[in-house]
Motif scaffolding. Structure first.
Motif, PDB file in Angstrom:
ATOM      1  N   VAL A  49      49.323-149.968  60.693  1.00  0.00           N
ATOM      2  CA  VAL A  49      50.371-149.459  59.812  1.00  0.00           C
ATOM      3  C   VAL A  49      50.607-150.324  58.584  1.00  0.00           C
ATOM      4  O   VAL A  49      51.273-149.890  57.655  1.00  0.00           O
ATOM      5  CB  VAL A  49      51.713-149.242  60.570  1.00  0.00           C
ATOM      6  N   ASP A  50      50.070-151.540  58.559  1.00  0.00           N
ATOM      7  CA  ASP A  50      50.301-152.407  57.402  1.00  0.00           C
ATOM      8  C   ASP A  50      49.029-152.746  56.629  1.00  0.00           C
ATOM      9  O   ASP A  50      49.056-153.533  55.689  1.00  0.00           O
ATOM     10  CB  ASP A  50      51.026-153.680  57.818  1.00  0.00           C
ATOM     11  N   GLY A  51      47.888-152.170  57.003  1.00  0.00           N
ATOM     12  CA  GLY A  51      46.655-152.320  56.247  1.00  0.00           C
ATOM     13  C   GLY A  51      45.976-153.671  56.342  1.00  0.00           C
ATOM     14  O   GLY A  51      45.107-153.985  55.531  1.00  0.00           O
ATOM     15  N   ASP A  52      46.302-154.478  57.367  1.00  0.00           N
ATOM     16  CA  ASP A  52      45.676-155.803  57.489  1.00  0.00           C
ATOM     17  C   ASP A  52      44.430-155.804  58.370  1.00  0.00           C
ATOM     18  O   ASP A  52      43.835-156.852  58.606  1.00  0.00           O
ATOM     19  CB  ASP A  52      46.678-156.840  57.992  1.00  0.00           C
ATOM     20  N   GLY A  53      44.024-154.645  58.890  1.00  0.00           N
ATOM     21  CA  GLY A  53      42.835-154.551  59.727  1.00  0.00           C
ATOM     22  C   GLY A  53      43.098-154.748  61.204  1.00  0.00           C
ATOM     23  O   GLY A  53      42.181-154.626  62.023  1.00  0.00           O
ATOM     24  N   LYS A  72      53.759-155.695  65.307  1.00  0.00           N
ATOM     25  CA  LYS A  72      52.609-156.029  64.467  1.00  0.00           C
ATOM     26  C   LYS A  72      51.544-156.715  65.301  1.00  0.00           C
ATOM     27  O   LYS A  72      51.801-157.698  65.967  1.00  0.00           O
ATOM     28  CB  LYS A  72      53.068-156.935  63.328  1.00  0.00           C
ATOM     29  N   GLY A  73      50.320-156.172  65.254  1.00  0.00           N
ATOM     30  CA  GLY A  73      49.213-156.739  66.008  1.00  0.00           C
ATOM     31  C   GLY A  73      48.620-157.941  65.309  1.00  0.00           C
ATOM     32  O   GLY A  73      48.479-157.959  64.087  1.00  0.00           O
TER      33      GLY A  73
END
Length: 171
Positions: free
Chosen positions: A127-131, A148-149
């Motif tokens: 959901v935050d575009g960090d991969g 957040k993963g």
């Protein structure tokens, strides 16, 4: 001692042993009362893994205990970038229980991670575009919580999301 059998709370499908056939994960819990009329009782949470045979049948379940964490949602996906399916369960303590897949149908864990308030449904996605795979959960009160993963199977709770409406439907 009185023991009530597994009470299923959620089901997910995925390929946990990489054979191209769907396997089944059933989140469940048991309840035990140690003496009739006493107030001492315990709950035990489990994730039951049933390996599929591709012909609508499954092997006997392998149970992965979650101790006193009672799962109320389960999802399968790769949360640690190893291209093997892992299992993530939300539970009654508002945390996530992560079991990392070995790619052969067996799991490592659980790793209890994240936090929240009696979390429910948990779709996985970046959901935050960090991969890294994250999850958005619905809490008991109908609000949303982002976990957040970190890319290794760990999740960290983010400030709550207030959508302006009560979110009561599970995906």
């Amino acid at each position: 001692m009185l023991i009530w059998p597994n009470t299923p709370s959620s089901i997910a499908t995925g390929d946990l042993n990489d054979d191209g056939k769907l396997d089944l994960v059933v989140a469940a819990s048991t309840y035990a009362s140690y003496c009739p009329g006493c107030y001492y009782s315990s709950y035990q949470g489990y994730l039951n893994v049933l390996i599929g045979n591709g012909a609508a049948g499954f092997a006997e379940a392998a149970a992965y205990p979650l101790a006193d964490r009672l799962p109320n949602g389960v999802v399968i996906g790769d949360v640690n970038h190893d291209h093997k399916d892992d299992i993530v369960a939300s539970n009654n303590y508002g945390a996530l229980s992560v079991l990392l897949g070995n790619g052969n149908g067996t799991l490592i864990g659980p790793l209890n991670t994240g936090s929240g308030s009696n979390l429910r449904s948990l779709p996985l996605g970046d959901v935050d575009g960090d991969g890294n795979v994250d999850t958005v959960l619905r809490d008991y009160g109908g609000g949303l919580s982002v976990q957040k993963g970190g890319g290794a199977g760990h999740f960290t709770a983010q400030p709550g999301v207030t959508p302006g409406i009560s979110v009561n439907a599970a995906p």
